[in-house]
Motif scaffolding. Structure first.
Motif, PDB file in Angstrom:
ATOM      1  N   ALA A 190     -30.057  78.195  -9.602  1.00 45.67           N
ATOM      2  CA  ALA A 190     -31.842  78.413 -10.047  1.00 45.67           C
ATOM      3  C   ALA A 190     -32.472  77.162 -10.043  1.00 45.67           C
ATOM      4  CB  ALA A 190     -31.837  78.968 -11.488  1.00 45.67           C
ATOM      5  N   ASN A 191     -31.937  76.053  -9.583  1.00 44.52           N
ATOM      6  CA  ASN A 191     -32.554  74.666  -9.461  1.00 44.52           C
ATOM      7  C   ASN A 191     -32.947  74.554  -8.036  1.00 44.52           C
ATOM      8  OD1 ASN A 191     -33.238  72.215  -9.076  1.00 44.52           O
ATOM      9  ND2 ASN A 191     -31.569  71.216 -10.287  1.00 44.52           N
ATOM     10  N   LEU A 192     -34.262  74.839  -7.635  1.00 42.06           N
ATOM     11  CA  LEU A 192     -34.863  74.841  -6.564  1.00 42.06           C
ATOM     12  C   LEU A 192     -34.929  73.479  -5.723  1.00 42.06           C
ATOM     13  CD1 LEU A 192     -38.105  77.138  -6.847  1.00 42.06           C
ATOM     14  CD2 LEU A 192     -35.681  77.850  -6.763  1.00 42.06           C
ATOM     15  N   THR A 238     -40.158  75.256  -2.491  1.00 40.61           N
ATOM     16  CA  THR A 238     -40.339  76.598  -3.238  1.00 40.61           C
ATOM     17  C   THR A 238     -40.044  77.631  -2.669  1.00 40.61           C
ATOM     18  OG1 THR A 238     -42.224  75.596  -4.784  1.00 40.61           O
ATOM     19  CG2 THR A 238     -41.970  77.883  -4.612  1.00 40.61           C
ATOM     20  N   ALA A 239     -40.340  77.865  -1.487  1.00 43.86           N
ATOM     21  CA  ALA A 239     -39.997  78.950  -0.455  1.00 43.86           C
ATOM     22  C   ALA A 239     -38.466  78.954  -0.190  1.00 43.86           C
ATOM     23  CB  ALA A 239     -40.683  78.947   0.654  1.00 43.86           C
ATOM     24  N   VAL A 240     -38.010  77.908   0.435  1.00 50.47           N
ATOM     25  CA  VAL A 240     -36.574  77.873   0.941  1.00 50.47           C
ATOM     26  C   VAL A 240     -35.514  77.937  -0.406  1.00 50.47           C
ATOM     27  CG1 VAL A 240     -34.680  76.803   2.156  1.00 50.47           C
ATOM     28  CG2 VAL A 240     -37.125  77.349   3.206  1.00 50.47           C
ATOM     29  N   GLY A 241     -36.043  77.032  -1.399  1.00 53.22           N
ATOM     30  CA  GLY A 241     -35.381  76.839  -2.715  1.00 53.22           C
ATOM     31  C   GLY A 241     -34.963  78.274  -3.340  1.00 53.22           C
ATOM     32  N   THR A 242     -36.245  78.891  -3.189  1.00 49.24           N
ATOM     33  CA  THR A 242     -35.920  80.471  -3.965  1.00 49.24           C
ATOM     34  C   THR A 242     -34.974  81.393  -2.756  1.00 49.24           C
ATOM     35  OG1 THR A 242     -38.362  80.325  -4.705  1.00 49.24           O
ATOM     36  CG2 THR A 242     -37.396  82.553  -4.488  1.00 49.24           C
ATOM     37  N   ALA A 243     -35.382  81.402  -1.693  1.00 47.53           N
ATOM     38  CA  ALA A 243     -34.150  82.159  -1.012  1.00 47.53           C
ATOM     39  C   ALA A 243     -32.971  81.764  -1.242  1.00 47.53           C
ATOM     40  CB  ALA A 243     -34.603  81.791   0.724  1.00 47.53           C
ATOM     41  N   VAL A 244     -32.555  80.360  -1.386  1.00 47.66           N
ATOM     42  CA  VAL A 244     -31.082  80.057  -1.759  1.00 47.66           C
ATOM     43  C   VAL A 244     -30.834  80.570  -3.064  1.00 47.66           C
ATOM     44  CG1 VAL A 244     -29.506  78.082  -2.068  1.00 47.66           C
ATOM     45  CG2 VAL A 244     -31.248  77.973  -0.192  1.00 47.66           C
ATOM     46  N   LYS A 245     -31.732  80.538  -4.038  1.00 48.06           N
ATOM     47  CA  LYS A 245     -31.546  81.101  -5.270  1.00 48.06           C
ATOM     48  C   LYS A 245     -31.192  82.486  -5.408  1.00 48.06           C
ATOM     49  CE  LYS A 245     -33.904  82.067  -9.617  1.00 48.06           C
ATOM     50  NZ  LYS A 245     -35.170  81.940 -10.402  1.00 48.06           N
ATOM     51  N   GLU A 246     -31.765  83.558  -4.671  1.00 47.86           N
ATOM     52  CA  GLU A 246     -31.666  84.977  -4.416  1.00 47.86           C
ATOM     53  C   GLU A 246     -30.496  85.121  -3.704  1.00 47.86           C
ATOM     54  OE1 GLU A 246     -35.037  85.892  -2.272  1.00 47.86           O
ATOM     55  OE2 GLU A 246     -36.478  85.941  -4.253  1.00 47.86           O
ATOM     56  N   LEU A 247     -29.963  84.283  -2.853  1.00 50.11           N
ATOM     57  CA  LEU A 247     -28.834  84.457  -1.891  1.00 50.11           C
ATOM     58  C   LEU A 247     -27.609  84.115  -3.008  1.00 50.11           C
ATOM     59  CD1 LEU A 247     -29.565  82.952   1.315  1.00 50.11           C
ATOM     60  CD2 LEU A 247     -28.831  85.167   0.978  1.00 50.11           C
TER      61      LEU A 247
END
Length: 440
Positions: free
Chosen positions: A204-206, A403-412
């Motif tokens: 959860a750490n973007l 923000t965008a890619v960090g969130t994508a990794v979080k969701e994965l």
């Protein structure tokens, strides 16, 4: 008082969409904090460098008091968590509410520079703090876009390393840390079980997600932006890199599923408490000590690379050029006091004190001669910075990228933790969605 114009660039406009409601508070004082009625006062937003906010208050408090005694300028300190810092800064650039001086992650330099809100560091301003040549050039290179005056001054330099628990390695019969990702998976399986895990992560750490994905993308011979600075988030190499990182949980099963929800510093606590045997982190020694570990309890090694990788090449890249920069808002009412504060914080004396406290490497050349920076931990970090680290793209969209890619990794990671398949197709879809968000 003059106010910074909102939406000074497309990057700022898009980045503000990611600012959460809690981050939009920005503070109550106008930029400059010390107004005409209080010229002997500055406001300073410091980033959370220690294990918690209280530790940073304890570290910085005596130094700020020292500055006040020498100059008569009182510094009002607020330590801001990393989860809030970028949003707070973006809100301040739009509203005109914020500090005089602030810490920024060096990866944000070009994004914040594009807003026009930060004081540029031209030759004259560098001269006021002792000259540009006092600083390591690679650190200056991460302070703004190429060809422009830097938007900030380097304060702390860092690199990623692999920290490992020596006791847990001995108990598992493992003689040394993994040097390649294949070895990481093999070693990790030996260390995982009975409620313990091989590797800690912070899903959860973007920012941390971006740092790991960026390095792995380099190792796959690609980047998240093309040569023209356009997003290329769903390129084959980027997809492979993100999948490799998430697969440490989803496929290799050496990261605990609960780490998908971990935020800043939670992985360090697990490492210090013996719940995980390894962690990839920047300059972590001071945090380990604060959690009760002693020198010698942990070892430090370079971050793994692909088998056959050579340091200094794309395949051998094993860290981003990490660091913290010190910036001044352009419309501060106390420019002279702000410059005096930057001069103090980047003085040889303070660089030694602060970087010792945080386990980081001084970006000021003269301060590096202190024997405190010659130990095992910092020797690995200095070598990495000098031979195998690469800077994140200094492009205006960098903060949006985080923000965008960090969130994508979080969701994965959330998918992996829930037992949902993490496939090449699902990774590509998440990254394509992130790229669409950038375009919109």
């Amino acid at each position: 008082m003059r106010r910074i114009r909102a939406a000074a660039s497309t990057a700022l406009t898009l980045s503000l969409l990611a600012v959460t409601a809690t981050a939009c508070g920005g503070g109550t004082a106008n930029v400059g904090g010390g107004s005409d009625t209080a010229p002997k006062e500055l406001t300073y937003w410091a980033s959370n460098q220690g294990p918690d906010l209280a530790a940073d208050q304890a570290t910085l408090g005596p130094e700020l008091k020292k500055f006040e005694e020498r100059t008569g300028i009182k510094v009002k300190l607020e330590v801001v968590p990393w989860s809030d810092l970028l949003g707070r800064i973006l809100a301040a650039t739009a509203s005109g509410q914020g500090p005089d001086v602030l810490n920024i992650g060096n990866t944000w330099s070009a994004s914040l520079q594009a807003t026009g809100a930060l004081l540029p560091w031209d030759t004259g301003r560098f001269a006021a703090i002792g000259g540009r040549d006092r600083f390591v050039e690679s650190a200056i290179g991460s302070a703004g876009a190429a060809g422009q005056d830097p938007a900030a001054v380097p304060l702390y330099s860092m690199a990623y390393a692999l920290y490992y628990n020596k006791k847990m390695f001995r108990e598992a019969g493992i003689t040394g840390p993994p040097a390649t990702w294949d070895e990481m998976a093999t070693t990790g399986r030996k260390l995982s079980g009975d409620g313990k895990w091989a590797l800690g992560a912070e899903g959860a750490n973007l920012a941390n997600n971006i740092h790991q994905a960026f390095v792995l993308a380099k190792q796959h011979g690609t980047d998240f932006f093309d040569a023209a600075g356009r997003p290329a988030f769903d390129s084959p190499g980027a997809v492979e890199a993100v999948k490799q990182y998430v697969d440490l949980m989803a496929k290799d099963k050496i990261i605990a599923p609960g780490n998908a929800e971990y935020a800043q510093n939670q992985s360090l606590q697990d490492f210090a408490n013996g719940k995980t045997a390894m962690v990839l982190w920047q300059s972590a020694a001071s945090s380990f000590k604060s959690h009760g570990m002693k020198e010698g309890d942990w070892g430090v090694a370079p971050v793994p690379v692909p088998a056959g990788g050579t340091p200094g090449t794309g395949r051998g890249t094993n860290s981003m050029v990490a660091g913290i920069n010190l910036a001044v808002f352009k419309n501060t009412d106390n420019t002279a006091g702000s410059l005096e504060f930057v001069k103090f914080m980047t003085s040889d004396e303070e660089q030694k004190i602060l970087n010792k406290a945080y386990g980081s490497v001084p970006p000021v050349k003269a301060a590096q001669s202190d024997p405190a920076f010659a130990g095992e931990d910092l020797s690995v970090l200095r070598t990495t910075l000098g031979t195998s680290a690469a800077p994140l793209p200094q492009v205006p969209q960098e903060s949006q990228f985080e923000t965008a890619v960090g969130t994508a990794v979080k969701e994965l990671f959330a998918d992996a933790a829930a037992g949902r398949p993490v496939t090449t197709e699902s990774v590509k879809a998440r990254l394509a969605k992130a790229q669409q968000q950038m375009a919109s």
